[in-house]
Design an enzyme around this catalytic site. Structure first.
Site, short mmCIF file in Angstrom:
data_model
loop_
_atom_site.label_atom_id
_atom_site.label_comp_id
_atom_site.label_asym_id
_atom_site.label_seq_id
_atom_site.Cartn_x
_atom_site.Cartn_y
_atom_site.Cartn_z
N CYS A 1 0.81 -1.23 0.00
CA CYS A 1 0.00 0.00 0.00
C CYS A 1 0.84 1.27 0.00
O CYS A 1 0.29 2.37 -0.11
CB CYS A 1 -0.94 -0.01 1.20
N HIS B 1 -2.83 8.08 6.00
CA HIS B 1 -3.02 6.74 5.44
C HIS B 1 -4.40 6.21 5.87
O HIS B 1 -5.14 5.69 5.04
CB HIS B 1 -1.91 5.80 5.90
N GLU C 1 -0.89 5.20 13.37
CA GLU C 1 -0.49 6.38 12.61
C GLU C 1 -0.59 7.63 13.48
O GLU C 1 0.29 8.51 13.41
CB GLU C 1 -1.35 6.54 11.36
N LYS D 1 -9.70 7.76 2.05
CA LYS D 1 -10.13 6.38 1.78
C LYS D 1 -11.57 6.15 2.20
O LYS D 1 -12.20 5.17 1.76
CB LYS D 1 -9.20 5.39 2.48
N HIS E 1 -9.73 1.67 -0.46
CA HIS E 1 -8.28 1.56 -0.44
C HIS E 1 -7.80 0.95 -1.76
O HIS E 1 -8.03 -0.22 -2.02
CB HIS E 1 -7.87 0.66 0.73
N PHE F 1 1.87 -3.40 3.90
CA PHE F 1 2.27 -4.72 4.39
C PHE F 1 3.76 -4.93 4.09
O PHE F 1 4.25 -4.56 3.03
CB PHE F 1 1.47 -5.82 3.69
#
Length: 412
Positions: free
Chosen positions: A162, A302, A313, A334, A339, A399
């Site tokens: 991502c 994010h 975050e 998002k 996403h 990830f």
């Protein structure tokens, strides 16, 4: 001496719009691009999640059929967004050897791969398409963009989950600084709304399961957030040195002032709860921009709408901004788009470019009851950023512990 790198063209195909302007207008209007999947395979495989952020305009409705049929959907989206961005930049006349491509994808041609596997099992090897490998390879979107524009400086591919397309923009910034090209098409694309990915993400408890109300399923910072929502599409930015842009009389949206990439080396899916990699990425991006944390006026977070990720975050933001982390206008886009995995960073960087240009932070929809543990300044309505210079950061974390941050400055 460092060069000033500017954005001269933008393009997008997203769940909330078929172009960059349409996506931005829908974002400001508070629209959701998430809806129920109307495919037979949802019921056939008894998928526990039945919705996603599908692109509002299919790439096959934009591209000529002979071109589209030779490309995986991830490459189709890439070409649609890149063509829009290049045209928006005025189709710059640049030597082929001075035009580069930095592109990204998180998963690549999953549809081409698994369609070929189904064909092999059901019809035998002679029926497998000869172009299967060129369509499924992760560098296919970058190659498609490069070949369309005859970009021969280089065509590079990033695949860091991502964080992928934010990293591609950071790479483009560095490549322009190093003099590898005069103009770079940077961005990312993803087309992975497939039974196997939906089932896999659902199996790991990563997806929201609000099947009864898809439009409100992605709800970053909400106290009852329960996972992210898959999306698809692409976004592209045309970047060039300010000197090159001014010499050809190009319009300039904003400056890419800095960027950074770091790694957590912590866990294959979870990010570092102390946010050390994210902190270093934000710090380094600001250092490259020659800016301090006090100068940041907007953050595109994010913020995937996962219970743990949003808090982690925020921990990193507090370490950088202190009490200002609760004051700076933050957008979690998002919520509207879902996403886009490997394409999400480029889309959010594009939104950040338009935010500093228009001096407005786009809204975060679906914020019904804000989590008291994340008391950030997030609004369900567009927030004015005020007069004067603007500096935004756009965060992406993936990830594998990949972190990528880009700093974007307004120009007057």
């Amino acid at each position: 001496m460092s060069k000033k790198i500017v954005v001269t063209g933008i393009g997008a195909s997203s769940p909330i719009g078929g172009t960059a302007p349409e996506s931005w207008e829908s974002l400001l209007a508070g629209e959701s691009g998430v809806r129920t999947l109307e495919y037979d395979w949802v019921a056939e495989y008894q998928l526990p999640v039945t919705f996603a952020g599908q692109a509002r305009v299919k790439p096959t409705e934009v591209l000529e059929r002979p071109i589209a049929k030779r490309l995986d959907p991830s490459s189709q989206f890439a070409l649609v967004a890149a063509k829009e961005a290049f045209a928006d930049a005025g189709s710059p006349e640049v030597a082929a050897e001075r035009l580069g491509v930095d592109w990204a994808t998180g998963i690549g041609g999953v549809w081409s791969l698994l369609d070929a596997w189904d064909t092999l099992r059901e019809k035998g090897p002679r029926r497998v398409m000869p172009l299967t490998v060129p369509m499924l390879m992760p560098n296919a979107p970058s190659a498609a963009v490069s070949m369309h524009f005859e970009a021969r400086a280089y065509a590079r591919t990033v695949a860091s989950a991502c964080a992928s397309s934010t990293e591609s923009i950071v790479n483009a910034y560095e490549h322009l600084q190093a003099g590898f090209a005069d103009v770079v098409i940077a961005g990312g694309s993803e087309a992975a709304i497939h039974p196997i990915t939906v089932a896999s993400f659902a199996s790991m408890q990563a997806l929201s399961r609000r099947n009864d109300d898809p439009a409100t399923a992605s709800r970053p910072y909400n106290v009852d957030r329960d996972g992210f929502v898959m999306g698809e599409g692409a976004a592209a930015l045309v970047l060039e040195t300010e000197e090159h842009a001014l010499a050809r009389g190009a319009k300039i949206y904003a400056e890419i002032a800095g960027g950074a990439v770091t790694a957590d080396s912590y866990h294959i899916t979870a990010n570092d709860p102390e946010g050390r990699g994210a902190i270093r990425a934000m710090q380094t991006a600001l250092e490259q921009a020659g800016a301090t944390a006090d100068e940041v006026s907007h953050i595109n977070a994010h913020a995937t709408s996962t219970p743990v990720g949003d808090i982690n975050e925020y921990t990193a933001l507090k370490a950088i901004f202190g009490d200002r982390a609760d004051e700076i206008p933050i957008s979690a886009t998002k919520a509207a788009t879902g996403h886009l995995l490997g394409g999400t960073g480029a889309l959010e960087a594009l939104f950040s470019v338009l935010a500093v240009q228009n001096r407005i932070a786009p809204p975060t929809i679906n914020l019904i009851e804000q989590d008291p543990e994340i008391p950030v300044n997030v609004s369900s309505e567009p927030q004015p950023l005020g007069e004067g210079p603007q500096l935004a950061i756009s965060n992406s974390f993936g990830f594998g512990g990949h972190n990528a941050v880009v700093a974007i400055r307004s120009v007057d």
